[in-house]
Write a protein that holds these residues in place. Structure first.
Motif, short mmCIF file in Angstrom:
data_model
loop_
_atom_site.label_atom_id
_atom_site.label_comp_id
_atom_site.label_asym_id
_atom_site.label_seq_id
_atom_site.Cartn_x
_atom_site.Cartn_y
_atom_site.Cartn_z
N THR A 68 0.84 -1.20 0.00
CA THR A 68 0.00 0.00 0.00
C THR A 68 0.88 1.26 0.00
OG1 THR A 68 -1.68 -1.22 1.20
CG2 THR A 68 -1.89 1.17 1.23
N LEU A 69 1.96 1.21 0.77
CA LEU A 69 2.88 2.36 0.83
C LEU A 69 3.54 2.57 -0.53
CD1 LEU A 69 4.53 1.77 4.33
CD2 LEU A 69 3.06 3.70 3.67
N ARG A 70 3.99 1.47 -1.15
CA ARG A 70 4.64 1.56 -2.48
C ARG A 70 3.67 2.13 -3.51
NH1 ARG A 70 6.70 -3.44 -1.46
NH2 ARG A 70 5.12 -4.41 -2.75
N ASP A 71 2.45 1.64 -3.45
CA ASP A 71 1.41 2.02 -4.39
C ASP A 71 1.08 3.52 -4.28
OD1 ASP A 71 -0.29 1.04 -6.37
OD2 ASP A 71 -2.00 1.10 -4.99
N GLY A 72 1.10 4.01 -3.03
CA GLY A 72 0.98 5.46 -2.78
C GLY A 72 -0.42 6.05 -2.92
N LYS A 73 -1.41 5.25 -3.23
CA LYS A 73 -2.77 5.81 -3.42
C LYS A 73 -3.54 5.96 -2.10
CE LYS A 73 -3.51 4.00 -8.10
NZ LYS A 73 -3.22 2.56 -8.24
N LEU A 74 -3.24 5.09 -1.17
CA LEU A 74 -3.98 5.09 0.11
C LEU A 74 -3.01 5.25 1.26
CD1 LEU A 74 -6.27 1.96 -0.50
CD2 LEU A 74 -7.02 4.35 -0.59
N LYS A 75 -3.52 5.85 2.35
CA LYS A 75 -2.68 6.02 3.53
C LYS A 75 -3.02 4.91 4.54
CE LYS A 75 -1.22 9.79 6.52
NZ LYS A 75 -1.34 9.40 7.87
N PRO A 76 -2.05 4.07 4.90
CA PRO A 76 -2.34 3.03 5.91
C PRO A 76 -2.66 3.68 7.26
CG PRO A 76 -0.30 2.54 4.74
CD PRO A 76 -0.67 3.95 4.39
N ARG A 77 -3.86 3.43 7.79
CA ARG A 77 -4.27 4.09 9.03
C ARG A 77 -4.54 3.12 10.16
NH1 ARG A 77 -6.99 8.85 9.04
NH2 ARG A 77 -6.66 8.65 11.30
N LYS A 78 -5.14 1.99 9.81
CA LYS A 78 -5.62 1.15 10.90
C LYS A 78 -5.65 -0.32 10.50
CE LYS A 78 -9.09 2.07 14.39
NZ LYS A 78 -10.12 2.99 14.79
N ALA A 91 2.47 -8.71 18.83
CA ALA A 91 3.09 -8.47 17.52
C ALA A 91 2.35 -7.37 16.76
CB ALA A 91 3.08 -9.77 16.72
N LEU A 92 1.03 -7.35 16.84
CA LEU A 92 0.26 -6.33 16.13
C LEU A 92 0.56 -4.93 16.66
CD1 LEU A 92 -3.12 -8.26 15.91
CD2 LEU A 92 -1.94 -7.28 13.93
N ASN A 93 0.66 -4.80 17.98
CA ASN A 93 0.93 -3.49 18.58
C ASN A 93 2.31 -2.98 18.13
OD1 ASN A 93 -1.52 -3.50 19.91
ND2 ASN A 93 -0.67 -4.35 21.80
N LYS A 94 3.26 -3.90 18.03
CA LYS A 94 4.62 -3.53 17.60
C LYS A 94 4.59 -3.06 16.14
CE LYS A 94 7.94 -6.38 19.58
NZ LYS A 94 8.71 -7.60 19.44
N LEU A 95 3.92 -3.84 15.32
CA LEU A 95 3.84 -3.53 13.89
C LEU A 95 3.14 -2.17 13.67
CD1 LEU A 95 4.39 -4.89 11.09
CD2 LEU A 95 2.00 -5.59 11.12
N ALA A 96 2.08 -1.95 14.43
CA ALA A 96 1.32 -0.70 14.28
C ALA A 96 2.20 0.49 14.67
CB ALA A 96 0.07 -0.75 15.14
N ALA A 97 2.95 0.33 15.75
CA ALA A 97 3.82 1.43 16.20
C ALA A 97 4.86 1.74 15.13
CB ALA A 97 4.49 1.04 17.52
N LYS A 98 5.40 0.70 14.49
CA LYS A 98 6.42 0.89 13.46
C LYS A 98 5.88 1.72 12.30
CE LYS A 98 8.69 -2.08 10.08
NZ LYS A 98 8.83 -3.47 9.68
N HIS A 99 4.61 1.52 11.97
CA HIS A 99 4.04 2.21 10.81
C HIS A 99 3.16 3.40 11.20
CE1 HIS A 99 5.45 -0.62 7.79
NE2 HIS A 99 5.16 -1.59 8.63
N GLY A 100 3.12 3.77 12.49
CA GLY A 100 2.28 4.88 12.92
C GLY A 100 0.80 4.61 12.68
N MET A 101 0.40 3.37 12.86
CA MET A 101 -1.00 3.01 12.66
C MET A 101 -1.64 2.64 14.00
SD MET A 101 -0.42 0.57 9.37
CE MET A 101 -2.12 0.10 9.16
N LEU A 102 -2.97 2.49 13.98
CA LEU A 102 -3.70 2.09 15.18
C LEU A 102 -4.26 0.68 14.99
CD1 LEU A 102 -5.67 5.40 15.68
CD2 LEU A 102 -4.01 4.45 17.31
N ILE A 103 -4.45 0.00 16.13
CA ILE A 103 -5.07 -1.33 16.07
C ILE A 103 -6.45 -1.25 16.72
CG2 ILE A 103 -4.95 -3.74 16.80
CD1 ILE A 103 -2.63 -3.23 15.03
N LEU A 104 -7.43 -1.78 16.01
CA LEU A 104 -8.78 -1.96 16.56
C LEU A 104 -9.03 -3.46 16.65
CD1 LEU A 104 -11.80 -1.38 17.19
CD2 LEU A 104 -12.13 -0.90 14.75
N ALA A 105 -9.31 -3.94 17.86
CA ALA A 105 -9.64 -5.36 18.02
C ALA A 105 -11.12 -5.55 17.75
CB ALA A 105 -9.30 -5.82 19.44
#
Ligand SMILES: Cc1ncc(COP(=O)(O)O)c(C=O)c1O
Length: 388
Positions: free
Chosen positions: A141-151, A166-180
């Motif tokens: 998605t980042l490479r494609d550049g059309k959408l902003k990864p948010r959540k 693992a999800l919390n770590k991954l989200a922090a790396k990409h500045g995203m949020l996790i919704l369970a």
């Protein structure tokens, strides 16, 4: 205050030779009837059908049980997901990553918010979101550049919490949020914490057959973040700010009414006892069925809420028919990956989602509710062994 005079699970369970039910809400209703009637009468007396004292009471109990700072009662699990997306201003141009093997509501919520769902394949053994494929989809998605990864919406399928560490770590790396999406997993746990307190925000459902069910639709949301909780509260009530008496954002009617809150309060009085029963049942199934079918893998340190007990089998349709003939009701969650549904096909990734597609042909859910007794479980186990 109504009190819980309900009998424990063991005393409320069905007779040994009673028909086996897939879910059993009637036995639970009998167990709780006096308490629920008392709570509903109280509402008829005070007359606050919307926003009555039961709402704050159930929210406090839910937050305490989950170990989250805030809980908000809402009109459904779907509204919980929608409000959680609206609360972060997620909309057009945003990518929300979701597992391809879940109930359609997870995907509907994303589309309703205006964002674009990006489907992620799942792990063949836990049936939850595949972390490697998630990372690949984020990079793509980042490479494609059309959408902003948010959540990322991680779904706790069949009650098994996804890998939130693992999800919390991954989200922090990409500045995203996790919704369970914890619609199926209230009562589950991971690393010593309960569902509702495992990540940034969680949404659950009180659909009647869930681990905690209302007598109608309902849901709840959890977070530790006070500002987020304030946003959710106002979105739930048409975007209104109670103090300023004005609409401060776009909102919905996402309230849970006092009567449904009263039902949930009553259910909470027996929740721990019912969870113990679900664990006893799952243990007996797993010990009895481990050699006959493929069980859902439960990682060390994770506790399923056993909202559903789902196995994988070859030749599922024949197995299901034999079980029906043997008096064992079963169900299939789900027949298709999200990307295989007509409404969502436009979001299908190139090459599909092979694990989702395979699971959709193999999963079979067995009877799971707290009122199954050991004799009934042994009948199910025997029937499954004979049917595979
Ligand atoms: C995984 C999942 N997400 C969302 C929902 C939606 O919940 P509700 O039916 O309360 O809107 C459900 C309900 O079945 C579900 O299983």
């Amino acid at each position: 205050m109504p009190h819980n005079a309900a009998k424990p699970v063991a005393a409320a369970s069905a007779a040994d030779d009673a028909p086996i039910l897939f879910f059993d809400l009637k036995t639970q209703a009998k167990r709780l009837r006096a308490d629920i009637e008392q709570r509903l009468m109280r509402i008829l007396d005070h007359g606050a059908y919307i926003g009555g004292p039961e709402v704050a009471e159930v929210e406090a109990k839910l937050a305490a049980h989950a170990g989250a700072k805030h809980a908000l009662a809402v009109a459904s699990g779907t509204d919980a997901l929608v409000i959680a997306l609206m609360g972060e201003d997620i909309g057009p141009g945003d990518a929300v990553f979701i597992p391809g093997f879940t109930y359609n509501a997870t995907c509907n919520a994303v589309i309703l918010s205006g964002a674009t769902p990006v489907f992620v394949d799942v792990d063949p053994h836990t049936c939850n979101i595949d972390l490697k494929h998630l990372e690949a989809q984020i990079e793509m998605t980042l490479r494609d550049g059309k959408l902003k990864p948010r959540k990322v919406i991680a779904v706790d399928l069949y009650g098994l919490p996804a890998d939130y560490a693992a999800l919390n770590k991954l989200a922090a790396k990409h500045g995203m949020l996790i919704l369970a999406d914890a619609a199926q997993s209230l009562g589950g746990a991971q690393g010593g914490k309960h569902v509702g307190a495992l990540t940034d925000m969680s949404a659950t459902s009180f659909y009647p057959s869930k681990t905690v069910g209302a007598y109608g639709d309902g849901g709840a949301m959890f977070t530790d973040d006070a500002a987020r909780f304030e946003r959710w509260s106002s979105i739930r009530w048409h975007g209104t700010d109670a103090a300023k008496r004005e609409s401060i954002r776009v909102g919905i009617n996402g309230r849970l009414d006092s009567m449904q809150c009263a039902v949930v309060l009553s259910k909470l009085t027996i929740f721990d006892d019912e969870m113990k029963a679900r664990h006893r049942i799952a243990k007996r199934y797993r010990e009895g069925l481990g050699n006959a079918v493929e069980l859902q893998h439960v990682p060390l340190g994770t506790e399923s809420a056993w909202g559903l007990f789902t196995v994988q089998v070859d030749n599922r349709e024949a197995v299901q028919k034999r079980l029906t003939d043997a008096g064992v009701p079963t169900s299939i969650y789900y027949f298709k990956g999200l990307h295989e549904h007509r409404a969502f096909a436009r979001f299908a990734p190139k090459g599909g989602l092979p694990v989702c597609e395979r699971l959709a042909t193999r999963v079979l859910s067995l009877p799971m509710h707290p009122y199954l007794n050991d004799r009934q479980l042994d009948r199910v186990i025997g029937a499954v062994k004979a049917a595979v």
